[in-house]
Write an enzyme that holds these catalytic residues in place. Structure first.
Site, PDB file in Angstrom:
ATOM      1  CB  CYS A 137      -0.562  14.079  32.194  1.00 54.66           C
ATOM      2  SG  CYS A 137       0.202  13.566  30.653  1.00 54.66           S
ATOM      3  CD  GLU A 183      -3.395   6.803  28.965  1.00 54.94           C
ATOM      4  OE1 GLU A 183      -2.632   7.182  29.870  1.00 54.94           O
ATOM      5  OE2 GLU A 183      -3.307   5.677  28.447  1.00 54.94           O
TER       6      GLU A 183
END
Ligand code: NAD
Length: 458
Positions: free
Chosen positions: A266, A232
């Site tokens: 993010c 990720e």
């Protein structure tokens, strides 16, 4: 008498520079033995049913929630985010745990498929020993997102949290370890040397959340053993604002999603494309919204935006703003230098794709606004990125829906953020990710599927 002292990893408060605490650094050469212990623990842990494992872990949810105030304060002192968000991260994780472990157990229950002459059972077995390597920006939630599905699906875990936030990760693991058998969850502390040693050790799965650059290194190193990967990674999420959008809602979202956690998320909004016909109106609303984002120590009640995690991160953000203004971007809000690790929430107008701030992940509290002629240009620019984690479109529903399906991001929100309904996976596209997690589809990524078939009885 000789005494040996263990080297300590010290953790400092990014708001004040004060020492918060320390943990022993794990010598990289000790990591193979730690992984061997995890493999030994796998024999009994992996042979339980997922529901049995869920039931063993379940009380950790209440234990985390009961200690949310204390753990949240530690999180804020170590990482900097406002206290309410720190406590919320701990309480939310604890309170959601019981439902979460049931969801994971259900997702990996055996499934039966029937053909004319054959019955097949799909088993979701543990992969083995999982290395979980995590970042600092949600320093309890990120370890949890990797550790929990790994454990309930039957893997044993060696967690290496960020060297910036070892204390809260250790506190999280200590709570889980009140309930887990020995060796099922272990923590190693350190930076890249420990990360490399863990990836190189005898692990079966590496579940990593962090930067693209480190993700690439892990992928290279994992290739030899064909180790399974969940990566990720970073992003550069776009927001598109169309003519006809609710501009108040769009500006509220833009400010919140650019400045939250000091932009260190993010799925922060890192690029804003606004149709020319509504740009001035949107910009003045965004500037108005930005005034509410008071900067300060996360422990102060008035603080909405805490410090940046470290000097390097702040310097990177300042350099990107300088590069942009040098190439014609205009600071329309904030921009002024602050002491220490603090950074003003800043709105930039007239940015272009010639500027680094529209290409490379910023991870700071900067809202970058660019006018676009029409929908075609908005889509083309939004997709002009190596990344593809999230994105959002604000505008009339029919147009926004059509755009959402043309974006190359993996998770898109229409007139809202990207958070999905329960059961949605957390997934990146392009260079934002490789494999994914959460929701039934995500939980199965921590498993080896096995397919066993037999003839159907007449
Ligand atoms: P980072 O990549 O610098 O570090 C992440 C972890 O990797 C740390 O524990 C670090 O010690 C370890 N590490 C460093 N070098 C290593 C190596 N060679 N081998 C193995 N491990 C190594 O990232 P960071 O600065 O901690 O976090 C910020 C990044 O994380 C941003 O890019 C952000 O977008 C990303 N992120 C992504 C998601 C997502 O869901 N996609 C969520 C949160 C953060």
């Amino acid at each position: 008498m000789t005494t040996t002292t263990t080297a300590q990893l010290e953790s400092f408060n990014p708001a004040t520079g004060e020492l918060v605490g320390s943990v022993p650094i794990t010598p990289p050469e000790d990591i193979p033995a730690i992984v061997a212990r995890a493999r030994e623990a796998l024999k009994s842990w992996g042979s339980l049913s997922a529901q049995e494992r869920a039931d063993i872990i379940r009380p950790a949810g209440k234990a985390l929630a009961d200690r949310a105030d204390e753990l949240g304060e530690l999180l804020t002192r170590e990482m900097g985010k406002p206290l309410g968000e720190g406590v919320g991260e701990c309480r939310g994780t604890g309170e959601g745990l019981s439902d979460e472990v049931d969801e994971i157990a259900k997702a990996v229950a055996p499934e039966t498929l029937t053909g004319e002459a054959v019955t097949t059972t799909l088993y979701h077995d543990p992969l083995g020993v999982c290395a979980a390597i995590t970042p600092w920006n949600f320093p309890l939630a990120m370890p949890h997102w990797m550790v929990m599905p790994a454990l309930v699906t039957g893997n044993t875990v060696v967690l290496k949290p960020s060297e910036q936030t070892p204390l809260i990760a250790q506190a999280y693991a200590d709570v889980l370890n009140q309930f887990l058998p020995e060796g099922v969850l272990q923590v190693v502390h350190g930076a890249d040397d420990q990360g490399k040693a863990l990836v190189a050790a005898d692990v079966d799965l590496i579940a990593f959340t962090g930067s693209k650059a480190v993700g690439q290194k892990i992928m290279q190193s994992a290739a030899g053993g064909l180790k399974r990967l969940i990566l990720e990674l970073g992003s550069k999420d776009p927001l598109i604002v169309l003519e006809g959008a609710d501009l108040d809602a769009a500006a509220t979202f833009a400010a919140r999603n650019s400045f939250r956690n000091c932009g260190q998320v993010c799925v922060s909004t890192e690029r804003i494309y606004v149709q020319d016909s509504v740009k001035d109106q949107f910009l003045s609303k965004l500037i108005e919204q930005s005034k509410a984002y008071t900067v300060g120590d996360g422990m102060d009640e008035a603080t909405v935006v805490g410090p940046m995690i470290d000097e390097n991160q702040k310097n990177h953000v300042v350099a990107q703003v300088q590069d942009a203004t040098g190439k014609g971007a205009k600071v329309v809000f904030g921009g002024e230098p602050r002491d220490g690790r603090f950074m003003s929430p800043t709105v930039l107008d007239n940015v272009t794709h010639e500027m680094d701030i529209m290409k490379t992940e910023t991870f700071g509290p900067i809202a970058c606004v660019m006018g676009v002629r029409d929908i075609e240009q908005a889509v083309e620019l939004a997709n002009d990125s190596e990344y593809g984690l999230g994105g959002a479109v604000f505008g009339p529903e029919d147009k926004a829906r059509a755009i959402a399906r043309r974006l190359t991001s993996a998770m898109v929100g229409i007139n809202r953020g990207l958070g999905g309904a329960p059961g949605s996976p957390w997934v990146g596209a392009k260079q934002s990710g490789y494999s994914y997690h959460s929701g039934p589809m995500g939980h199965r990524q921590f498993c080896q599927v096995r397919v066993v078939s037999e003839a159907r009885a007449e």
